[in-house]
Scaffold this motif. Structure first.
Motif, mmCIF file in Angstrom:
data_model
loop_
_atom_site.group_PDB
_atom_site.id
_atom_site.type_symbol
_atom_site.label_atom_id
_atom_site.label_comp_id
_atom_site.label_asym_id
_atom_site.label_seq_id
_atom_site.Cartn_x
_atom_site.Cartn_y
_atom_site.Cartn_z
ATOM 1 N N ASP A 8 -1.210 3.900 -39.796
ATOM 2 C CA ASP A 8 0.047 4.481 -40.171
ATOM 3 C C ASP A 8 0.614 5.240 -38.844
ATOM 4 O OD1 ASP A 8 -0.200 3.250 -42.620
ATOM 5 O OD2 ASP A 8 -1.100 5.129 -43.486
ATOM 6 N N PRO A 9 1.756 5.367 -38.761
ATOM 7 C CA PRO A 9 2.438 6.260 -37.813
ATOM 8 C C PRO A 9 1.723 7.606 -37.815
ATOM 9 C CG PRO A 9 4.229 4.791 -38.768
ATOM 10 C CD PRO A 9 2.817 4.822 -39.501
ATOM 11 N N LEU A 10 1.350 8.360 -36.559
ATOM 12 C CA LEU A 10 1.088 9.499 -36.642
ATOM 13 C C LEU A 10 1.890 10.579 -36.980
ATOM 14 C CD1 LEU A 10 -1.252 11.319 -35.482
ATOM 15 C CD2 LEU A 10 -0.080 11.440 -33.443
ATOM 16 N N SER A 11 1.390 11.368 -37.918
ATOM 17 C CA SER A 11 2.147 12.485 -38.460
ATOM 18 C C SER A 11 1.015 13.557 -38.640
ATOM 19 C CB SER A 11 2.839 12.345 -39.564
ATOM 20 O OG SER A 11 2.107 12.064 -40.798
ATOM 21 N N TRP A 12 1.721 14.790 -39.240
ATOM 22 C CA TRP A 12 0.834 15.827 -39.457
ATOM 23 C C TRP A 12 0.113 15.554 -40.670
ATOM 24 C CZ3 TRP A 12 -0.509 19.599 -36.438
ATOM 25 C CH2 TRP A 12 0.403 19.982 -35.405
ATOM 26 N N ALA A 13 0.683 14.777 -41.662
ATOM 27 C CA ALA A 13 -0.163 14.313 -42.837
ATOM 28 C C ALA A 13 -1.424 13.541 -42.475
ATOM 29 C CB ALA A 13 0.981 13.774 -43.872
ATOM 30 N N THR A 14 -1.120 12.236 -41.523
ATOM 31 C CA THR A 14 -2.051 11.601 -41.273
ATOM 32 C C THR A 14 -3.066 12.134 -40.447
ATOM 33 O OG1 THR A 14 -0.721 10.759 -39.229
ATOM 34 C CG2 THR A 14 -0.589 9.605 -41.181
ATOM 35 N N TRP A 239 4.789 1.191 -33.943
ATOM 36 C CA TRP A 239 5.449 2.738 -33.722
ATOM 37 C C TRP A 239 4.818 3.338 -32.573
ATOM 38 C CZ3 TRP A 239 1.839 6.243 -33.623
ATOM 39 C CH2 TRP A 239 0.342 5.764 -34.004
#
Length: 297
Positions: A8-14, A239
């Protein structure tokens, strides 16, 4: 290295959801925290005091180690150079600094049975320990090993071979510990020097991280370029940002985080110096008071 079928695209959640159950980091973390807690408990049972700050420092260090090797930082550390660089800073600076402030050797010497304590003392007084803790050598390893990592075939090998990748993590923590333990640690280790020299070594480390970060940020050659280009051709990685832009971000992280943690390191060292000076002044006052009472008698 075998590529995952997209992430999944990197984010604070991932960063918090892409956890991996990595056996080695889990075992190291559980045993390290458990043995430390047993040592503290043993002191408390016999009525001895162990500073809470040391326990907190040890807990922070082990939490940072597990976060860096099992959370999203580990999940994306071969996907984005910028994430790897954040992981690098945690393992080489935050983890060793925190563990050094936890004083594990002092705790072990105060709680181990007679024979294991004798073995530990033998290791501490060995020639190998004296060589490895020699401040100029530890300083040289600490500031030069990142250059060797990124400007030889070592980093490419770590991207291609999981075993080399894991050993790189071990190396970062080990070299960081060799540098931090004698300088900010409380433990009775060989290689400890006076506070002025410790401050000098601290000041000398700051330009090296900045210079390396600026070099990576500005260079035309891509670190791990073949790996990152091949990764972008896999399904599920559309992404990913531009390779060069990610490398520029990685260089900025190394530069900025190195200076920030170095500043924290300097503050910790300065506070220790002030406390040591105050204790020395108190000892001198007691000595003079004793001489005065003896002279008056």
């Amino acid at each position: 290295m075998t590529y995952r079928q997209g992430v999944d695209p990197l984010s604070w959640a991932t960063l918090f959801t892409e956890w991996q159950l990595a056996p080695l980091p889990l075992v190291v973390t559980v045993w390290s925290v458990g043995l430390y807690a047993l040592g503290v408990r043993a002191l408390q049972r016999r009525g001895d005091r162990w500073p809470v700050g040391r326990s907190i420092a040890w807990g922070v260090g082990m939490a940072a180690f597990y976060l860096a090797t099992s959370s999203g930082l580990a999940a994306y550390d071969t996907t984005l150079l910028s994430v790897h660089m954040a992981q690098h800073m945690v393992l080489s600076m935050i983890v060793p600094l925190s563990l050094a402030l936890g004083a594990p050797v002092t705790l072990a010497l105060r709680t181990l049975p007679k024979r294991p304590r004798a073995w530990l003392l033998a290791v501490l007084h060995s020639r190998v320990a004296k060589v490895l803790s020699f401040p100029p050598l530890a300083f040289g390893l600490y500031v030069l090993s990142p250059w060797a990592l990124y400007f030889t075939g070592w980093y490419d090998a770590s991207l291609a071979h999981p075993y080399v990748h894991e050993m790189m993590h071990v190396h970062l923590v080990a070299v960081g510990s060799l540098f931090f333990l004698p300088i900010v640690g409380i433990d009775p280790l060989p290689g400890r020097v006076g506070h002025p020299f410790r401050v000098l070594l601290t000041v000398l480390t700051l330009p090296f991280h900045a210079f390396l970060g600026v070099t990576i940020l500005g260079q035309t050659a891509l670190l791990g370029g073949d790996h990152y280009r091949a990764l972008r051709e896999q399904a599920g990685y559309g992404w990913l940002p531009d390779i060069r832009a990610d490398q520029e971000l990685a260089g900025g992280i190394l530069w900025g985080a190195g200076d920030l943690v170095g500043l924290v390191f300097f503050v910790v060292l300065f506070v220790q110096w002030v406390r040591a000076s105050m204790k020395e002044a108190e000892r001198e006052d007691r000595r003079l008071d004793l001489l005065e009472r003896q002279g008056g008698g």
